[in-house]
Design a protein around this motif. Structure first.
Motif, mmCIF file in Angstrom:
data_model
loop_
_atom_site.group_PDB
_atom_site.id
_atom_site.type_symbol
_atom_site.label_atom_id
_atom_site.label_comp_id
_atom_site.label_asym_id
_atom_site.label_seq_id
_atom_site.Cartn_x
_atom_site.Cartn_y
_atom_site.Cartn_z
ATOM 1 N N VAL A 33 0.818 -1.211 0.000
ATOM 2 C CA VAL A 33 0.000 0.000 0.000
ATOM 3 C C VAL A 33 0.853 1.262 0.000
ATOM 4 O O VAL A 33 0.500 2.263 -0.625
ATOM 5 C CB VAL A 33 -0.945 0.007 1.224
ATOM 6 C CG1 VAL A 33 -1.633 1.362 1.390
ATOM 7 C CG2 VAL A 33 -1.993 -1.093 1.078
ATOM 8 N N THR A 34 1.996 1.211 0.674
ATOM 9 C CA THR A 34 2.799 2.425 0.837
ATOM 10 C C THR A 34 4.019 2.501 -0.074
ATOM 11 O O THR A 34 4.437 3.593 -0.458
ATOM 12 C CB THR A 34 3.274 2.563 2.299
ATOM 13 O OG1 THR A 34 4.082 1.405 2.643
ATOM 14 C CG2 THR A 34 2.081 2.644 3.238
ATOM 15 N N ALA A 35 4.603 1.363 -0.424
ATOM 16 C CA ALA A 35 5.859 1.380 -1.175
ATOM 17 C C ALA A 35 5.681 1.846 -2.620
ATOM 18 O O ALA A 35 6.472 2.665 -3.110
ATOM 19 C CB ALA A 35 6.511 -0.002 -1.146
ATOM 20 N N ILE A 36 4.668 1.340 -3.293
ATOM 21 C CA ILE A 36 4.472 1.715 -4.700
ATOM 22 C C ILE A 36 4.210 3.221 -4.854
ATOM 23 O O ILE A 36 4.838 3.877 -5.691
ATOM 24 C CB ILE A 36 3.339 0.889 -5.335
ATOM 25 C CG1 ILE A 36 3.741 -0.591 -5.400
ATOM 26 C CG2 ILE A 36 3.007 1.403 -6.733
ATOM 27 C CD1 ILE A 36 2.658 -1.499 -5.942
ATOM 28 N N PRO A 37 3.303 3.815 -4.072
ATOM 29 C CA PRO A 37 3.118 5.268 -4.183
ATOM 30 C C PRO A 37 4.395 6.050 -3.887
ATOM 31 O O PRO A 37 4.659 7.077 -4.540
ATOM 32 C CB PRO A 37 2.039 5.556 -3.134
ATOM 33 C CG PRO A 37 1.278 4.276 -3.027
ATOM 34 C CD PRO A 37 2.307 3.216 -3.160
ATOM 35 N N ALA A 38 5.192 5.562 -2.922
ATOM 36 C CA ALA A 38 6.442 6.247 -2.598
ATOM 37 C C ALA A 38 7.387 6.234 -3.791
ATOM 38 O O ALA A 38 8.053 7.232 -4.092
ATOM 39 C CB ALA A 38 7.104 5.591 -1.391
ATOM 40 N N MET A 39 7.444 5.114 -4.491
ATOM 41 C CA MET A 39 8.312 5.018 -5.659
ATOM 42 C C MET A 39 7.817 5.915 -6.794
ATOM 43 O O MET A 39 8.617 6.560 -7.485
ATOM 44 C CB MET A 39 8.392 3.560 -6.130
ATOM 45 C CG MET A 39 9.019 2.613 -5.123
ATOM 46 S SD MET A 39 9.186 0.917 -5.729
ATOM 47 C CE MET A 39 10.603 1.112 -6.823
ATOM 48 N N LEU A 40 6.518 5.957 -6.981
ATOM 49 C CA LEU A 40 5.952 6.799 -8.036
ATOM 50 C C LEU A 40 6.194 8.276 -7.740
ATOM 51 O O LEU A 40 6.491 9.070 -8.645
ATOM 52 C CB LEU A 40 4.458 6.522 -8.184
ATOM 53 C CG LEU A 40 4.089 5.130 -8.706
ATOM 54 C CD1 LEU A 40 2.571 4.945 -8.695
ATOM 55 C CD2 LEU A 40 4.644 4.915 -10.112
ATOM 56 N N VAL A 247 -7.943 14.665 -1.696
ATOM 57 C CA VAL A 247 -8.267 13.402 -1.033
ATOM 58 C C VAL A 247 -7.756 13.410 0.403
ATOM 59 O O VAL A 247 -8.443 12.930 1.327
ATOM 60 C CB VAL A 247 -7.673 12.210 -1.809
ATOM 61 C CG1 VAL A 247 -7.846 10.908 -1.023
ATOM 62 C CG2 VAL A 247 -8.327 12.091 -3.178
ATOM 63 N N ALA A 248 -6.553 13.945 0.632
ATOM 64 C CA ALA A 248 -5.983 13.988 1.976
ATOM 65 C C ALA A 248 -6.859 14.814 2.921
ATOM 66 O O ALA A 248 -7.036 14.460 4.094
ATOM 67 C CB ALA A 248 -4.567 14.561 1.934
ATOM 68 N N VAL A 249 -7.416 15.906 2.411
ATOM 69 C CA VAL A 249 -8.291 16.750 3.238
ATOM 70 C C VAL A 249 -9.580 16.011 3.594
ATOM 71 O O VAL A 249 -9.980 15.948 4.766
ATOM 72 C CB VAL A 249 -8.615 18.078 2.512
ATOM 73 C CG1 VAL A 249 -9.721 18.831 3.256
ATOM 74 C CG2 VAL A 249 -7.365 18.940 2.403
ATOM 75 N N VAL A 250 -10.233 15.437 2.602
ATOM 76 C CA VAL A 250 -11.501 14.741 2.834
ATOM 77 C C VAL A 250 -11.291 13.523 3.730
ATOM 78 O O VAL A 250 -12.036 13.302 4.695
ATOM 79 C CB VAL A 250 -12.140 14.305 1.495
ATOM 80 C CG1 VAL A 250 -13.379 13.453 1.753
ATOM 81 C CG2 VAL A 250 -12.503 15.531 0.665
ATOM 82 N N PHE A 289 -2.763 6.798 0.348
ATOM 83 C CA PHE A 289 -1.621 6.388 -0.470
ATOM 84 C C PHE A 289 -2.030 6.027 -1.892
ATOM 85 O O PHE A 289 -1.230 6.185 -2.822
ATOM 86 C CB PHE A 289 -0.856 5.258 0.211
ATOM 87 C CG PHE A 289 0.180 5.756 1.192
ATOM 88 C CD1 PHE A 289 1.474 6.005 0.785
ATOM 89 C CD2 PHE A 289 -0.159 6.019 2.506
ATOM 90 C CE1 PHE A 289 2.430 6.488 1.666
ATOM 91 C CE2 PHE A 289 0.782 6.500 3.405
ATOM 92 C CZ PHE A 289 2.092 6.738 2.986
ATOM 93 N N CYS A 290 -3.244 5.534 -2.085
ATOM 94 C CA CYS A 290 -3.716 5.306 -3.448
ATOM 95 C C CYS A 290 -3.868 6.635 -4.180
ATOM 96 O O CYS A 290 -3.542 6.753 -5.379
ATOM 97 C CB CYS A 290 -5.049 4.558 -3.431
ATOM 98 S SG CYS A 290 -4.884 2.794 -3.084
ATOM 99 N N ALA A 291 -4.344 7.647 -3.478
ATOM 100 C CA ALA A 291 -4.446 8.982 -4.064
ATOM 101 C C ALA A 291 -3.062 9.509 -4.415
ATOM 102 O O ALA A 291 -2.874 10.163 -5.451
ATOM 103 C CB ALA A 291 -5.155 9.927 -3.091
ATOM 104 N N LEU A 292 -2.098 9.218 -3.559
ATOM 105 C CA LEU A 292 -0.721 9.638 -3.826
ATOM 106 C C LEU A 292 -0.190 8.963 -5.090
ATOM 107 O O LEU A 292 0.477 9.600 -5.916
ATOM 108 C CB LEU A 292 0.171 9.284 -2.632
ATOM 109 C CG LEU A 292 1.666 9.579 -2.786
ATOM 110 C CD1 LEU A 292 1.896 11.071 -3.016
ATOM 111 C CD2 LEU A 292 2.428 9.110 -1.551
ATOM 112 N N ALA A 293 -0.499 7.670 -5.251
ATOM 113 C CA ALA A 293 -0.050 6.944 -6.440
ATOM 114 C C ALA A 293 -0.661 7.539 -7.709
ATOM 115 O O ALA A 293 0.034 7.768 -8.704
ATOM 116 C CB ALA A 293 -0.414 5.465 -6.310
ATOM 117 N N LEU A 294 -1.966 7.787 -7.679
ATOM 118 C CA LEU A 294 -2.638 8.353 -8.847
ATOM 119 C C LEU A 294 -2.119 9.743 -9.160
ATOM 120 O O LEU A 294 -1.871 10.094 -10.317
ATOM 121 C CB LEU A 294 -4.147 8.394 -8.608
ATOM 122 C CG LEU A 294 -4.872 7.040 -8.583
ATOM 123 C CD1 LEU A 294 -6.326 7.224 -8.166
ATOM 124 C CD2 LEU A 294 -4.782 6.382 -9.957
#
Length: 306
Positions: A33-40, A247-250, A289-294
């Motif tokens: 959940v966290t690693a892929i968004p961090a890499m992106l 997304v982070a705010v909501v 984190f999904c929002a971060l990835a997108l």
């Protein structure tokens, strides 16, 4: 002959599942959940898929090794807790010596794999994570202080650091902010579960905060750390675009509402359901984190270039 033919595969399956259970697959989900968004985020969405695969593979080996060694160290208390009584070492379905060798093998393999496929820094961070989780959290803090998950939870924050370093070869400030998000998120997430199973911790002699403090004290701490979590997610907006920020705010308002409801319910002396906060906290972290990835994959302009 036919009986043996049916029994042997069944035993093999049980053995494989027992060793798999030692690695705590559900805990490893946090890595994905966290690693892929961090890499992106580290390379604004343009990351070699093979590098992502290699990093996740190495990270899963490290997490599996650390969790297995944790099971070895905690076998005695796992037997005393209903929630953990079905773990392989608690019910003696795997010899302790075999589990120890398995955990060490996974740990060494994680370092070798990450060094070979990514870089030395990622491998070193993986080893440091395993050592911290086993020696500092499991053997030193867990049985001695009610603040065990606060500091011990740092091990669960390391996947984002490993992921970032795999892409960049360094540790940038956004990686530190992502570390902070998970660091602050871990106490309310864990304490909510511990409120539900505090009798287990009391029976095992583990001073988890809900086992040694009042519900009002625990929910106060949960509220504080929830606010810190949301603040950290908003701080990461400096390295992202509008999608992540929105997304982070909501999601932050939603998470804070749940924490405040739990706190208010305890203050009013009403029956509360802390397990709800535990389950929804998983969804909160996944959504952020999904929002971060997108957001990173869209490669939108940032306020400050990473």
């Amino acid at each position: 002959m036919s009986v043996r033919g049916h029994v042997a595969p069944s035993r093999v399956r049980e053995t494989v599942l027992a060793y798999l259970a030692l690695t705590k697959p559900r805990v490893i989900e946090l890595l994905l959940v966290t690693a892929i968004p961090a890499m992106l985020l580290a390379h604004r969405g343009s990351v070699n898929p093979l590098l992502i695969f290699n990093t996740l593979a190495g990270g899963m080996l490290a997490a599996g090794g650390a969790n297995t060694l944790n099971c070895v160290a905690d076998a005695d208390i796992d037997k005393k807790m209903k929630r953990t009584a079905r773990r392989p070492l608690a019910r003696e379905s795997v010899p302790t010596r075999n589990a120890l060798v398995f955990g060490l093998t996974l740990s060494v393999a994680s370092f070798a794999w990450l060094w070979w496929t990514t870089n030395l820094l990622s491998g070193v961070l993986a080893v440091a994570t395993i050592a911290f989780y086993v020696f500092v959290y499991t053997l030193l803090l867990k049985r001695r202080t009610s603040q065990n998950v606060v500091w011990g939870g740092a091990a669960g924050c390391m996947p984002v650091m490993i992921a970032w370093s795999a892409v960049t070869g360094t540790i940038g400030w956004p990686a530190l902010v992502m570390f902070a998000i998970i660091f602050f998120w871990t106490p309310p997430h864990t304490w909510a579960l511990a409120m539900r199973y505090k009798e287990d911790y009391q029976a095992a002699g583990i001073p988890m905060l809900p086992a040694v403090a009042t519900e009002r004290q625990v929910t106060t701490q949960i509220l504080i750390y929830t606010w810190l979590t949301v603040a950290a997610t908003l701080a990461l907006s400096l390295a992202t675009g509008w999608l992540y920020t929105a997304v982070a705010v909501v999601a932050g308002v939603w998470f804070l509402t749940m924490a405040h409801q739990l706190y208010a319910g305890v203050r009013r002396g009403e029956p509360v359901k802390p397990l709800r906060l535990f389950l929804q906290s998983n969804n909160y972290l996944a959504v952020v984190f999904c929002a971060l990835a997108l957001d990173s994959a869209m490669a939108l302009p940032t306020l400050f270039r990473v």
